[in-house]
Design a protein around this motif. Sequence first.
Motif, short mmCIF file in Angstrom:
data_model
loop_
_atom_site.label_atom_id
_atom_site.label_comp_id
_atom_site.label_asym_id
_atom_site.label_seq_id
_atom_site.Cartn_x
_atom_site.Cartn_y
_atom_site.Cartn_z
N GLU A 114 0.86 -1.16 0.08
CA GLU A 114 0.00 0.02 0.05
C GLU A 114 0.92 1.04 0.04
O GLU A 114 0.48 2.22 -0.77
CB GLU A 114 -0.90 -0.01 1.37
CG GLU A 114 -1.96 0.97 1.30
CD GLU A 114 -3.11 0.74 2.26
OE1 GLU A 114 -2.96 -0.18 2.86
OE2 GLU A 114 -3.79 1.71 2.36
N GLN A 115 1.97 1.10 0.85
CA GLN A 115 2.69 2.40 0.99
C GLN A 115 3.33 2.88 -0.43
O GLN A 115 3.61 3.94 -0.81
CB GLN A 115 3.62 2.00 2.04
CG GLN A 115 4.67 3.05 2.33
CD GLN A 115 5.89 2.55 3.33
OE1 GLN A 115 5.75 1.54 4.03
NE2 GLN A 115 7.03 3.28 3.17
N THR A 118 0.26 2.22 -3.89
CA THR A 118 -1.06 2.68 -3.93
C THR A 118 -1.04 4.11 -4.51
O THR A 118 -1.87 4.63 -5.38
CB THR A 118 -1.77 2.74 -2.48
OG1 THR A 118 -2.13 1.24 -2.33
CG2 THR A 118 -3.10 3.42 -2.77
N PRO A 119 0.00 5.03 -3.93
CA PRO A 119 -0.01 6.28 -4.64
C PRO A 119 0.53 6.40 -6.10
O PRO A 119 -0.21 7.35 -6.76
CB PRO A 119 1.16 6.98 -3.82
CG PRO A 119 1.36 6.19 -2.64
CD PRO A 119 1.25 4.74 -2.99
N ASN A 122 -2.90 5.77 -8.10
CA ASN A 122 -3.72 6.76 -8.01
C ASN A 122 -3.15 7.92 -8.84
O ASN A 122 -4.00 8.53 -9.52
CB ASN A 122 -3.94 7.18 -6.58
CG ASN A 122 -4.71 6.13 -5.80
OD1 ASN A 122 -5.46 5.37 -6.34
ND2 ASN A 122 -4.89 6.05 -4.43
N LYS A 123 -1.82 8.09 -8.73
CA LYS A 123 -1.07 9.24 -9.94
C LYS A 123 -1.51 8.86 -11.25
O LYS A 123 -1.87 9.65 -11.95
CB LYS A 123 -0.01 8.95 -9.40
CG LYS A 123 1.08 10.05 -10.25
CD LYS A 123 2.40 9.94 -9.82
CE LYS A 123 3.36 10.68 -10.81
NZ LYS A 123 4.83 10.55 -10.59
N SER A 140 -6.59 0.66 -4.08
CA SER A 140 -6.44 1.87 -4.89
C SER A 140 -7.37 2.22 -5.63
O SER A 140 -8.27 1.29 -5.76
CB SER A 140 -5.04 1.75 -5.57
OG SER A 140 -5.36 0.72 -6.52
#
Length: 328
Positions: A114-115, A118-119, A122-123, A140
């Motif tokens: 996730e760390q 996920t970002p 999502n980006k 995500s």
Amino acid sequence: MTVLRQWLFALVLTAGALSGLVALVSLVGLVPNPWPAMPVEPVARQPHIVVVAQEHPHPYWEHVRAGAAEAAGRLGVTLEFVGPERWTVHAHTRLLDMAIAGRPDGIITQGLSEQDFTPLINKAIQRGIPVITIDTDSPSRRLAYVGTDNYQSGLVAGRLLVEATGGQARVGIITGSLHAANQVERVQGIRDAIAPYPGIREVALEESNISLIGATEAALRILEQHPEVSALIGTSALDAPGAARAMATAGRRELVLIGWDDLAETLALLRNGRLYGTVVQKPYEMGVRSVELMVDYLQGNPIPARVDTGVHILRPDDLQAAAGGGRP
Ligand code: BGC
């Protein structure tokens, strides 16, 4: 102006006026337009899809690549298949970030943690690039997940361990990564499946970094530090082959060994009876279905949020039918 020129000029004017008149009349639907507009060709561009694998080349991901390439060829997709030569989270996420910067029409990738993932996923979505997760899902905004239910596959492996050991064992687990969601879920599934059996105890958990050498070293550490170990289980594709090497080196061939996937070396271990059984995923199908789904999405069709490609157990007796990588 000569008479001829005047005459030509008048002719052009008349033709222009006539065509304008016809176009006007045809506009109100009275007569069909005898000079229709040239048909505009739709931009015939093949969609460009990038698959970001955990490692490339890697025998497990080669099955994914073959499946993705088959679907891409059939559906007219330009497929790019990338992955770090040696897996580290940093190398992996860097490639994913580079894929996003290239603005392809779609990205297919794992959501290993996730760390870290996920970002980035999502980006990509924020930039209008659809993402489908494969092999490992991610919490995500990905469109869909195609792959194994990793927790369920852990339960399957745990039950196989109970069957193989008759409910009595000291177990060492070798796992691809202590931080990758698919590996964490598999280990949890194994633990939950063996929990009702007090005769089975987990004595060690070691990381292989999804490499053969890493798995061999992890198994050697377990055998050295826990000589009471009676069973080893490897939760990523090269863990059981690595453990088998360690068992041979340490003269512990009698241990019960269980693995994941059906790479060539794993099938050879089954054939010569050194592996009790393996939990087989379908990486080829993951490749096929993820590309198919992405194309469906790009064509504006609704797609399911989850495609569970399933697992099955392979024991030495089942070998005749095995093709490798879940290929049809
Ligand atoms: C896993 C993959 C991993 C591979 C490594 C498979 O069991 O599903 O995520 O990359 O093993 O060998």
